[in-house]
Design an enzyme around this catalytic site. Structure first.
Site, PDB file in Angstrom:
ATOM      1  CB  SER A  50      -0.886  -0.002   1.248  1.00  0.00           C
ATOM      2  OG  SER A  50      -0.071   0.188   2.402  1.00  0.00           O
ATOM      3  CG  ASP A  82      -3.944  -2.980  -1.122  1.00  0.00           C
ATOM      4  OD1 ASP A  82      -4.938  -3.187  -1.844  1.00  0.00           O
ATOM      5  OD2 ASP A  82      -3.969  -3.072   0.124  1.00  0.00           O
ATOM      6  CG  ASP A 104      -9.793   2.698  -4.104  1.00  0.00           C
ATOM      7  OD1 ASP A 104     -10.890   2.946  -4.658  1.00  0.00           O
ATOM      8  OD2 ASP A 104      -9.686   2.393  -2.899  1.00  0.00           O
ATOM      9  CD  GLU A 134     -12.913  -0.632  -4.087  1.00  0.00           C
ATOM     10  OE1 GLU A 134     -11.732  -0.973  -3.881  1.00  0.00           O
ATOM     11  OE2 GLU A 134     -13.684  -0.299  -3.188  1.00  0.00           O
ATOM     12  CG  HIS A 184     -10.351  -2.018   3.863  1.00  0.00           C
ATOM     13  ND1 HIS A 184     -10.728  -1.002   3.028  1.00  0.00           N
ATOM     14  CD2 HIS A 184      -9.752  -2.949   3.083  1.00  0.00           C
ATOM     15  CE1 HIS A 184     -10.366  -1.301   1.793  1.00  0.00           C
ATOM     16  NE2 HIS A 184      -9.776  -2.477   1.789  1.00  0.00           N
ATOM     17  CB  SER A 223      -9.262  -9.914   7.613  1.00  0.00           C
ATOM     18  OG  SER A 223      -7.942  -9.711   7.142  1.00  0.00           O
ATOM     19  CG  ASN A 264      -7.055  -7.477  -1.703  1.00  0.00           C
ATOM     20  OD1 ASN A 264      -6.730  -8.290  -2.557  1.00  0.00           O
ATOM     21  ND2 ASN A 264      -7.095  -6.173  -1.922  1.00  0.00           N
ATOM     22  CG  ASP A 266      -3.076  -5.393   5.874  1.00  0.00           C
ATOM     23  OD1 ASP A 266      -2.257  -5.941   6.630  1.00  0.00           O
ATOM     24  OD2 ASP A 266      -3.006  -4.185   5.609  1.00  0.00           O
TER      25      ASP A 266
HETATM   26  P1  13P Z   1      -8.739  -6.630   5.554  1.00  0.00           P
HETATM   27  O1  13P Z   1      -8.745  -5.364   6.341  1.00  0.00           O
HETATM   28  O2  13P Z   1     -10.023  -7.364   5.706  1.00  0.00           O
HETATM   29  O3  13P Z   1      -7.568  -7.491   5.814  1.00  0.00           O
HETATM   30  O4  13P Z   1      -8.651  -6.208   4.000  1.00  0.00           O
HETATM   31  C1  13P Z   1      -7.403  -5.951   3.391  1.00  0.00           C
HETATM   32  C2  13P Z   1      -7.543  -5.304   2.066  1.00  0.00           C
HETATM   33  O5  13P Z   1      -8.587  -5.244   1.470  1.00  0.00           O
HETATM   34  C3  13P Z   1      -6.319  -4.744   1.467  1.00  0.00           C
HETATM   35  O6  13P Z   1      -6.589  -4.085   0.268  1.00  0.00           O
HETATM   36  O1  G3H Z   2      -6.901  -1.964   2.494  1.00  0.00           O
HETATM   37  C1  G3H Z   2      -5.999  -1.474   3.137  1.00  0.00           C
HETATM   38  C2  G3H Z   2      -4.871  -2.317   3.567  1.00  0.00           C
HETATM   39  O2  G3H Z   2      -5.204  -3.016   4.749  1.00  0.00           O
HETATM   40  C3  G3H Z   2      -3.629  -1.506   3.691  1.00  0.00           C
HETATM   41  O3  G3H Z   2      -3.715  -0.694   4.803  1.00  0.00           O
HETATM   42  O4  G3H Z   2      -3.091   1.580   4.020  1.00  0.00           O
HETATM   43  O5  G3H Z   2      -2.858   0.913   6.434  1.00  0.00           O
HETATM   44  O6  G3H Z   2      -1.304  -0.007   4.706  1.00  0.00           O
HETATM   45  P1  G3H Z   2      -2.677   0.530   5.007  1.00  0.00           P
HETATM   46 ZN    ZN Z   3      -8.506  -3.119   0.289  1.00  0.00          ZN
END
Ligand code: 13P
Ligand code: G3H
Ligand code: ZN
Length: 321
Positions: A50, A82, A104, A134, A184, A223, A264, A266
């Site tokens: 990201s 990402d 995005d 998206e 998320h 997740s 995805n 994270d």
């Molecule tokens: P989660 O927060 O559910 O892990 O989603 C991660 C995500 O979509 C990263 O782009």
């Molecule tokens: O969708 C978002 C991912 O979980 C990345 O998160 O922008 O905090 O790295 P971040």
């Molecule tokens: Zn995402």
């Protein structure tokens, strides 16, 4: 082994009816955990980075870490941006050799989203890179303001099947992230809410009927926020709310079978890492060697990734298809 192209991974995943895990990388331990688990499972993998990860770790460090991962393993690895938020960021990543980028524009009005996606697609396709767009909004996406209230709002808007067709045709994006009740983070649902899998099926069908074939969809926010892990965090001093909730793995299973080719993840990695670190430090308050808590953290993330690729995404054993 060099990087594997995201497009090649998608083609094989669609044919083999499995999903690719797209796991976020922010540091060495996460990367090692993901790659080691996938290597042991013989699973192809997408490492995604990201804007925040680039700011945290420095793009050069991330690139060199990934080069190291590629040199010590022989599984196919693709590297993906990402949530790219501008043409400039996407261009930088394409120039750095990413095999795919996400632009995005989901918060923008349809026409503006189309405009920025087209710009990225034009550049990416000239440079052997594929693009994820998206459509729809994930934010607080447990309800669909698009249908209730008409128009776009902060509440979350499901992707509309006909709009998805128009969007893909007008932009030329190679995959599409959809909003079907996903969001998320660690607080995704209240009560009995879950993904709208009927909407997902309708989107997939509309794309197929429009002649776009077995078009790859992407599930963000996948997740599952495992209860045992959130409990462990709180047992060792954390203060996560009682209302943490993720996507049930059974929903991901249906999403995979319906055509979510990239999934995805994270938050689950963050939770696993945090739980292990909290446990070591709570049980060993005199410890101050980072290796003593980062090694168990890496192991816990590795176990989690292994479970995902083997039991949820079903991409184990497909590395050399
Ligand atoms: P989660 O927060 O559910 O892990 O989603 C991660 C995500 O979509 C990263 O782009
Ligand atoms: O969708 C978002 C991912 O979980 C990345 O998160 O922008 O905090 O790295 P971040
Ligand atoms: Zn995402």
């Amino acid at each position: 082994m060099p990087l594997t192209h995201t497009g090649d991974l998608f083609a094989k995943a669609l044919k083999g009816k499995y999903a690719l895990g797209a796991f976020n990388v922010n540091n060495m331990e996460l990367l090692q955990a993901i790659v080691e688990a996938c290597e042991e499972e013989k699973a192809p993998v997408i490492l995604q980075i990201s804007k925040g990860a680039r700011q945290y770790a420095n793009p050069v460090y991330l690139k060199k870490l990934i080069e190291a991962a590629i040199s010590v393993t022989n599984i196919p690895i693709a590297v993906h941006l990402d949530h790219g938020d501008s043409f400039e960021l996407c261009k930088q990543c394409i120039d750095e050799g990413f095999t795919s980028v996400m632009i995005d524009g989901s918060h923008l009005p349809f026409a503006k989203n189309v405009e920025v996606c087209r710009q990225v697609v034009q550049y990416a396709h000239k440079h052997n890179c594929v693009v994820e767009g998206e459509l729809g909004q994930l934010v607080g996406a447990q309800h669909d303001d698009g249908e209730e209230g008409g128009g776009y709002s902060k509440g979350g808007v499901y992707t509309h099947p006909d709009e998805a067709v128009d969007f893909v045709k007008q932009t030329g994006v190679d995959s599409l992230a959809v909003a079907i009740g996903n969001s998320h983070g660690a607080y995704k649902f209240k009560g009995e809410q879950h993904l709208n899998l009927e909407r997902l099926k309708a989107i997939k069908k509309a794309l197929m009927d429009a002649g776009l074939g077995d078009y790859p969809l992407v599930l963000h926010g996948a997740s599952s926020v495992p209860r045992d892990i959130t409990r462990e965090i709180n047992q060792f001093g954390g203060k996560l709310g009682e209302d943490t909730a993720g996507v049930p793995e059974a929903d991901i299973e249906v999403a995979r079978r319906t055509g979510c080719t990239k999934v995805n993840i994270d938050t689950d990695l963050r939770l696993a890492m945090t739980a292990a670190i909290r446990k070591v430090l709570a049980e060993n308050p005199k410890e101050f060697d980072p290796r003593k808590y980062l090694a168990p953290a890496r192991q816990k993330v590795k176990d989690l990734v292994r479970h995902k690729v083997r039991n949820v995404l079903c991409c184990s054993g497909h590395a050399f298809d």
